[in-house]
Structure formats: C-alpha cells, structure tokens
Write an enzyme that holds these catalytic residues in place. Structure first.
Site, PDB file in Angstrom:
ATOM      1  N   GLN A  52       1.783  -6.459  -3.376  1.00 32.39           N
ATOM      2  CA  GLN A  52       2.436  -6.596  -2.059  1.00 32.39           C
ATOM      3  C   GLN A  52       3.790  -5.868  -2.036  1.00 32.39           C
ATOM      4  O   GLN A  52       3.938  -4.903  -2.756  1.00 32.39           O
ATOM      5  CB  GLN A  52       2.576  -8.076  -1.668  1.00 32.39           C
ATOM      6  CG  GLN A  52       1.256  -8.785  -1.441  1.00 32.39           C
ATOM      7  CD  GLN A  52       0.529  -9.110  -2.721  1.00 32.39           C
ATOM      8  OE1 GLN A  52       1.063  -9.728  -3.613  1.00 32.39           O
ATOM      9  NE2 GLN A  52      -0.703  -8.689  -2.821  1.00 32.39           N
ATOM     10  N   LYS A  57       1.823   1.966  -5.175  1.00 29.35           N
ATOM     11  CA  LYS A  57       2.362   1.388  -6.415  1.00 29.35           C
ATOM     12  C   LYS A  57       1.420   1.650  -7.584  1.00 29.35           C
ATOM     13  O   LYS A  57       1.854   1.922  -8.691  1.00 29.35           O
ATOM     14  CB  LYS A  57       2.550  -0.132  -6.254  1.00 29.35           C
ATOM     15  CG  LYS A  57       3.533  -0.501  -5.158  1.00 29.35           C
ATOM     16  CD  LYS A  57       3.646  -2.003  -4.990  1.00 29.35           C
ATOM     17  CE  LYS A  57       2.407  -2.637  -4.384  1.00 29.35           C
ATOM     18  NZ  LYS A  57       2.145  -2.304  -2.982  1.00 29.35           N
ATOM     19  N   ASP A  95       0.810  -1.217   0.000  1.00 33.18           N
ATOM     20  CA  ASP A  95       0.000   0.000   0.000  1.00 33.18           C
ATOM     21  C   ASP A  95       0.847   1.273   0.000  1.00 33.18           C
ATOM     22  O   ASP A  95       0.450   2.302   0.564  1.00 33.18           O
ATOM     23  CB  ASP A  95      -0.972   0.010   1.198  1.00 33.18           C
ATOM     24  CG  ASP A  95      -1.833  -1.240   1.233  1.00 33.18           C
ATOM     25  OD1 ASP A  95      -2.188  -1.721   0.133  1.00 33.18           O
ATOM     26  OD2 ASP A  95      -2.145  -1.729   2.334  1.00 33.18           O
ATOM     27  N   ARG A 100      -5.439   0.306   8.501  1.00 32.32           N
ATOM     28  CA  ARG A 100      -4.018  -0.063   8.418  1.00 32.32           C
ATOM     29  C   ARG A 100      -3.294   0.372   9.686  1.00 32.32           C
ATOM     30  O   ARG A 100      -3.595   1.445  10.228  1.00 32.32           O
ATOM     31  CB  ARG A 100      -3.383   0.589   7.193  1.00 32.32           C
ATOM     32  CG  ARG A 100      -3.955   0.070   5.889  1.00 32.32           C
ATOM     33  CD  ARG A 100      -3.399   0.850   4.691  1.00 32.32           C
ATOM     34  NE  ARG A 100      -3.976   0.369   3.438  1.00 32.32           N
ATOM     35  CZ  ARG A 100      -4.121   1.127   2.349  1.00 32.32           C
ATOM     36  NH1 ARG A 100      -3.743   2.391   2.352  1.00 32.32           N
ATOM     37  NH2 ARG A 100      -4.645   0.615   1.256  1.00 32.32           N
ATOM     38  N   ALA A 133      -4.135  -8.009  -3.619  1.00 31.70           N
ATOM     39  CA  ALA A 133      -3.666  -6.639  -3.837  1.00 31.70           C
ATOM     40  C   ALA A 133      -4.852  -5.681  -3.925  1.00 31.70           C
ATOM     41  O   ALA A 133      -5.960  -6.086  -4.268  1.00 31.70           O
ATOM     42  CB  ALA A 133      -2.859  -6.569  -5.128  1.00 31.70           C
ATOM     43  N   GLY A 134      -4.588  -4.432  -3.588  1.00 28.94           N
ATOM     44  CA  GLY A 134      -5.598  -3.398  -3.768  1.00 28.94           C
ATOM     45  C   GLY A 134      -4.889  -2.104  -4.119  1.00 28.94           C
ATOM     46  O   GLY A 134      -4.101  -1.601  -3.337  1.00 28.94           O
ATOM     47  N   HIS A 135      -5.121  -1.638  -5.333  1.00 29.58           N
ATOM     48  CA  HIS A 135      -4.461  -0.413  -5.774  1.00 29.58           C
ATOM     49  C   HIS A 135      -5.530   0.632  -6.078  1.00 29.58           C
ATOM     50  O   HIS A 135      -6.410   0.390  -6.897  1.00 29.58           O
ATOM     51  CB  HIS A 135      -3.651  -0.652  -7.048  1.00 29.58           C
ATOM     52  CG  HIS A 135      -2.715  -1.816  -6.953  1.00 29.58           C
ATOM     53  ND1 HIS A 135      -1.717  -1.892  -6.011  1.00 29.58           N
ATOM     54  CD2 HIS A 135      -2.624  -2.944  -7.684  1.00 29.58           C
ATOM     55  CE1 HIS A 135      -1.057  -3.023  -6.171  1.00 29.58           C
ATOM     56  NE2 HIS A 135      -1.590  -3.683  -7.175  1.00 29.58           N
TER      57      HIS A 135
HETATM   58  P1  GDP Z   1      -0.703   0.171  -3.568  1.00 32.64           P
HETATM   59  O1  GDP Z   1      -1.306  -1.091  -3.048  1.00 32.64           O
HETATM   60  O2  GDP Z   1       0.774   0.238  -3.336  1.00 32.64           O
HETATM   61  O3  GDP Z   1      -1.048   0.442  -5.007  1.00 32.64           O
HETATM   62  O4  GDP Z   1      -1.324   1.347  -2.712  1.00 32.64           O
HETATM   63  P2  GDP Z   1      -2.879   1.560  -2.314  1.00 32.64           P
HETATM   64  O5  GDP Z   1      -3.607   2.055  -3.510  1.00 32.64           O
HETATM   65  O6  GDP Z   1      -3.400   0.366  -1.608  1.00 32.64           O
HETATM   66  O7  GDP Z   1      -2.738   2.669  -1.192  1.00 32.64           O
HETATM   67  C1  GDP Z   1      -2.171   3.913  -1.465  1.00 32.64           C
HETATM   68  C2  GDP Z   1      -3.231   5.012  -1.236  1.00 32.64           C
HETATM   69  O8  GDP Z   1      -2.589   6.255  -1.174  1.00 32.64           O
HETATM   70  C3  GDP Z   1      -4.235   5.132  -2.371  1.00 32.64           C
HETATM   71  O9  GDP Z   1      -5.478   5.470  -1.802  1.00 32.64           O
HETATM   72  C4  GDP Z   1      -3.704   6.272  -3.226  1.00 32.64           C
HETATM   73  O10 GDP Z   1      -4.729   6.978  -3.907  1.00 32.64           O
HETATM   74  C5  GDP Z   1      -3.073   7.132  -2.174  1.00 32.64           C
HETATM   75  N1  GDP Z   1      -1.884   7.892  -2.613  1.00 32.64           N
HETATM   76  C6  GDP Z   1      -0.882   7.496  -3.431  1.00 32.64           C
HETATM   77  N2  GDP Z   1       0.083   8.437  -3.490  1.00 32.64           N
HETATM   78  C7  GDP Z   1      -0.319   9.457  -2.678  1.00 32.64           C
HETATM   79  C8  GDP Z   1       0.259  10.702  -2.279  1.00 32.64           C
HETATM   80  O11 GDP Z   1       1.361  11.072  -2.675  1.00 32.64           O
HETATM   81  N3  GDP Z   1      -0.473  11.450  -1.391  1.00 32.64           N
HETATM   82  C9  GDP Z   1      -1.688  11.067  -0.899  1.00 32.64           C
HETATM   83  N4  GDP Z   1      -2.322  11.859  -0.027  1.00 32.64           N
HETATM   84  N5  GDP Z   1      -2.254   9.894  -1.258  1.00 32.64           N
HETATM   85  C10 GDP Z   1      -1.579   9.108  -2.122  1.00 32.64           C
HETATM   86  P1  IMO Z   2      -0.918  -4.332  -2.135  1.00 32.78           P
HETATM   87  O1  IMO Z   2      -0.548  -4.899  -3.498  1.00 32.78           O
HETATM   88  C1  IMO Z   2      -0.974  -4.804   2.186  1.00 32.78           C
HETATM   89  C2  IMO Z   2      -1.032  -8.946   3.686  1.00 32.78           C
HETATM   90  C3  IMO Z   2      -2.279  -9.430   4.405  1.00 32.78           C
HETATM   91  C4  IMO Z   2      -1.655 -10.423   5.354  1.00 32.78           C
HETATM   92  C5  IMO Z   2      -0.543 -11.044   4.523  1.00 32.78           C
HETATM   93  C6  IMO Z   2      -0.896 -12.381   3.902  1.00 32.78           C
HETATM   94  O2  IMO Z   2      -2.196  -3.573  -2.143  1.00 32.78           O
HETATM   95  O3  IMO Z   2       0.237  -3.600  -1.533  1.00 32.78           O
HETATM   96  P2  IMO Z   2      -2.471 -13.062   1.874  1.00 32.78           P
HETATM   97  O4  IMO Z   2      -3.943 -12.903   1.685  1.00 32.78           O
HETATM   98  O5  IMO Z   2      -1.647 -12.428   0.808  1.00 32.78           O
HETATM   99  O6  IMO Z   2      -2.067 -14.491   2.107  1.00 32.78           O
HETATM  100  O7  IMO Z   2      -2.157 -12.303   3.268  1.00 32.78           O
HETATM  101  O8  IMO Z   2      -0.224 -10.101   3.532  1.00 32.78           O
HETATM  102  N1  IMO Z   2      -1.269  -8.386   2.342  1.00 32.78           N
HETATM  103  C7  IMO Z   2      -1.207  -7.085   2.042  1.00 32.78           C
HETATM  104  N2  IMO Z   2      -1.017  -6.002   2.830  1.00 32.78           N
HETATM  105  N3  IMO Z   2      -1.107  -4.643   0.864  1.00 32.78           N
HETATM  106  C8  IMO Z   2      -1.269  -5.718   0.051  1.00 32.78           C
HETATM  107  O9  IMO Z   2      -1.256  -5.645  -1.288  1.00 32.78           O
HETATM  108  C9  IMO Z   2      -1.376  -7.004   0.642  1.00 32.78           C
HETATM  109  N4  IMO Z   2      -1.556  -8.262   0.163  1.00 32.78           N
HETATM  110  C10 IMO Z   2      -1.481  -9.093   1.205  1.00 32.78           C
HETATM  111  O10 IMO Z   2      -2.924  -8.371   5.050  1.00 32.78           O
HETATM  112  O11 IMO Z   2      -1.058  -9.749   6.432  1.00 32.78           O
HETATM  113 MG    MG Z   3      -2.816  -1.696  -1.759  1.00 29.77          MG
END
Ligand code: GDP
Ligand code: IMO
Ligand code: MG
Length: 432
Positions: A228, A16, A13, A309, A39-41
C-alpha cells in the site's frame, strides 16, 4: 549496515515491486512489514536471451525473486496461509528458490470469518463502502487491535488455538448470523483449517525481529518493503478510505522490530502521474479521454483485483506530504515513459478549496474532498524514452519535467523508471 525502507508515496501501485527487485541483488534481507494479500506487485525480469518473465506477487515480498536474498514476513503483516502456500507453490513451479523464507511468530493470520466479514461489511455499507480488496485485511487488523486475533505462533499449540477460536467465534458468529444473516463458522472447522498448515509452516517461523537486528549488527543490508502507500495509511491516509495498516516509514519499524534509529534511508516510490483503486477522494482524477489515455498507456488495471485504476495527473502536494510523513531521503519517479507524447503535462502544485489556496494537504477531510487542483503546465516530449539509461539520454523536456517535479516534491529524485523491466531505469544517485 544499512536498513532501507521502500514506501509508496501516493495511493499504491507506484511500482514498489520493481524498485525492490531492482535493489534486490544488493540486499541480504527483504522484509514485508505491513498489509497482506491486498497488495499486488508486478515484477518483470528480462532474461539474458532478451525474453521477459513476469511475476505477480501479493503476500510475499518481491525480494523473494532475488537469488541469495532472504525474504521475511514481519510481525506487522496479516497472513492468509492458503494464499501464501499457493503463492509459494506457484513460484517453486517456476524454479524460484523459496527455501529461505522466514515468518514472524507474531504475525496475525487471516481466518475465514475475517474474509466473510470484509465482504458482507462492504455490501452492508452500500454507497459508503471503502472498495476493499475483500481479502479480510481490515477485520483481521481490527481483531489484532481488539486483542482477539490469532497469531502464527498460536498454530503450534492446539489447546491455546482452540481457546482463542472459541472466544472469537462467540462474538463473530453473533455478528455473522444476527446482523448479516450469514452462516456461523464452527470452532472445529476453523481450528482444523488453521492446523492443517502448521507442519509446513513450523520450519519457516522465527523471531524475525531478532534475526533482522542481528543481520544489521553483522553489517548486512535489510530492505523493508511497504505494501500500500502513504495515502492509504490508517493514520496518515485519506481516512476512512484507507487500508487498515501502517504503510508509512513508522510502520516499517513497528512492523519489523527494527528501531527508528537504525533506518538509514527512506525511498519513496512515486508515479509520474497518480492512480487510485477503490473509493475515496482524489483531487487530480481525470474523468475524460486524458484519464483513459493514462489507463491504457500505463496498463493501469489492478494486479490483485483486476479493477481499472482511477487515473490523474501528478500531485506535488501529495508528494511533499509523503516526503514529510515518511522522511523520504530519495524518490524513485516511475512510469515517466507513460507521459511520452503529450503536448503539455499538467502538474498539481496546490489546491483551491472554496476560494482558499492550500499548499499543504488540508487537515479537514471535507476540504480534501472539495480540493480543486491548481495546475502548472510543463512542456511534453515525443521521443521514445524507454531505452534511456542515463539522465542525459532523456530529451530536454523530460529532464525538465523530472527537475521541476523534484523541486516541488520535497526530496531528490534519485531514479526514474522508463519501462516495466528491471533494467528500464535511469539512476541519478545510487540507492544503496
Ligand atoms: P506496486 O504495488 O507499487 O508494486 O506496483 P504494481 O506492480 O501494482 O503496479 C506498477 C505497474 O507498473 C507494474 O505493472 C509494473 O510492471 C509497472 N511499472 C513499474 N515501473 C514502471 C515504469 O517505469 N514504466 C512502466 N511503463 N511500467 C512500470
Ligand atoms: P499495493 O501494495 C492500491 C486499497 C483498496 C481499498 C483500500 C482498502 O499493490 O500498492 P483493503 O482490502 O486493504 O482493506 O482495502 O485500499 N488498496 C490498494 N490500492 N494498491 C494496493 O496495494 C492496495 N491495497 C489496498 O483498493 O480502496
Ligand atoms: Mg500494486
């Protein structure tokens, strides 16, 4: 020409998805090489009229949002087909062209018994649980390593598929019924469910390793996007509190079929503070108002499970470790805007473990569980930085924060995130 990997430097998170989206218009292929719908982006795209569109992606690479870019699901991914088609349909309904998606014939599929086993195992573990996303990721990778997995290509040969499902269910049903007291899965039901996707899947399936290497031969740009992150990597992370795939730069090669000699750039995404979802050690974690402040200001709630988180300060030991394990050439420091308004910003520079200073990650897991952060306190800033687009636009203390963290983290910081939307980025060195 270039193959570029985007890697999470912490526990996921880091942003990416936004970084991939930012580079999207300059790349020809975006490849997801590990993980699945754990994953969650979140990607926020600002429209020409100033309004913004928000997308939450799980299984599909973030590059799917970029017109003209070919998204690829590599061999290292585990695919929940129901989730994938749901995600595709939702994007089509919003006008996104998903017709170029390519899926590796060697990717593994997540079957119903894998999802069931993920959930019951966690319940069985009780206080020793990992805190998984419950999507069947771990059991599916375990089947892969055990050589009893079902691959995408198996869906196109009913006889082989039935044989494989029969074999695997002989084992799984013993575990499900006798250990966990759950319902057995039937061969017919499992085969029928998997086959129901075959016709729609067939035109998307190809030898993606060949496709990507040929694209590189033609001088096209390939971006490899990790799910991840380094500390969740099954080899290099905080085992056993990890995911079950290779989320580091090595995984970008094995999970895509692109050899290490062809990787030109490794971009590590690192948040200006640290977050973690699920269980496991986290030295800089905050259990006080400061942690709550980061969670609120940074909107730190999971994109996949909605869980709050865990939040803490920047950990330079981890960043250096990620730089080493991945060979990071450039960092993108995200969410600097979230730190605005703090009197002082603590940065962890080393750990104290029972009176001994550790400048590197302790090799022993128990030591890491007991690591107490040694902090350096950097002066904060109050100015709104969300409109900054050049490094000079940032206030002096924010610049100093970036430069100090850069000196501690083992690679240059080439871009800084100052807000969620694509354009809210300060670029110091070009990334492609
Ligand atoms: P990922 O899993 O690495 O793709 O990240 P996530 O999408 O799960 O979590 C990152 C969160 O931060 C998302 O809600 C993005 O929209 C937000 N985000 C990314 N870059 C920035 C930044 O520079 N500033 C702020 N405030 N939010 C950001
Ligand atoms: P992104 O791509 C944050 C964590 C879970 C758990 C551990 C194992 O959005 O960064 P799993 O279901 O993969 O066997 O769970 O890994 N986890 C993540 N934490 N961001 C993620 O993906 C994750 N994918 C898995 O919370 O602790
Ligand atoms: Mg994520």
């Amino acid at each position: 020409m270039p193959a570029i990997a985007i890697i999470g430097a912490q526990w996921g998170d880091e942003g990416k998805g936004k970084a991939t989206d930012l580079l999207g218009s300059r790349v020809d292929y975006v490849v997801k090489f590990n993980g699945g719908n754990n994953a969650g982006h979140t990607v926020v795209i600002t429209q020409p009229d100033g309004s913004s569109e928000k997308y939450a992606l799980h299984l599909l690479p973030s590059g799917i949002l970029t017109p003209g870019c070919t998204p690829v699901i590599g061999n290292g991914v585990v695919v929940d087909l129901a989730v994938m088609f749901e995600e595709l349909d939702a994007l089509v309904a919003r006008g996104v062209d998903v017709s170029r998606l390519q899926i590796s014939a060697n990717a593994h599929v997540i079957a119903e018994y894998n999802r069931a086993l993920d959930k019951v195992t966690e319940r069985f573990l009780g206080s020793r649980r990992i805190g998984t996303t419950g999507r069947g990721i771990g059991p599916t990778y375990a089947d892969k390593m055990n050589r009893i997995g079902i691959r995408v290509q198996d869906l196109f040969d009913e006889k082989i598929l039935t044989q494989k499902v029969e074999g695997v269910l002989e084992l799984k049903n013993q575990v499900l019924t006798k250990i966990y007291n759950r319902r057995a899965s039937t061969v017919e039901g499992t085969v029928e469910e998997l086959l129901s996707y075959a016709d729609r899947l067939r035109p998307m399936v190809s030898d993606t390793g060949l496709l990507l290497n040929q694209a590189l031969d033609r001088g096209e740009t390939v971006l490899l996007e990790a799910g991840q992150a380094t500390l969740l990597d099954v080899d290099h992370g905080t085992y056993p509190f990890v995911t079950s795939s290779s989320a580091t730069a090595g995984g970008a090669c094995t999970g895509s079929g692109i050899p290490p000699t062809r990787l030109d750039r490794i971009i590590g995404i690192v948040k200006a503070y640290t977050t973690r979802v699920g269980e496991g050690p986290f030295p800089t974690e905050l259990h006080d108002d400061a942690g709550e402040h980061l969670r609120k200001t940074g909107a730190e709630y999971g994109t996949t499970t909605g869980r709050p988180r865990r939040c803490g300060w920047y950990d330079a030991v981890i960043a250096r470790y990620a730089a080493r394990v991945n060979g990071v050439t450039d960092f993108v420091l995200t969410k600097l805007d979230v730190l605005t308004g703090l009197e002082q910003v603590p940065v962890c520079v080393a750990y104290d473990v029972d009176g001994t200073r550790h400048d590197e990650m302790p090799v022993n897991q128990s030591d890491f569980h007991h690591a107490v952060p040694i902090y350096e306190y950097l002066p904060g800033w109050w100015e709104d930085i969300s409109q900054a687009r050049t490094f000079e636009d940032l206030p002096a203390n924010a610049r100093a924060y970036v430069e100090t963290v850069e000196a501690m983290s083992g690679a240059r910081i080439s871009a800084v995130g100052v807000g969620p939307s694509r354009d809210a980025t300060v670029v110091r060195h070009d990334l492609v």
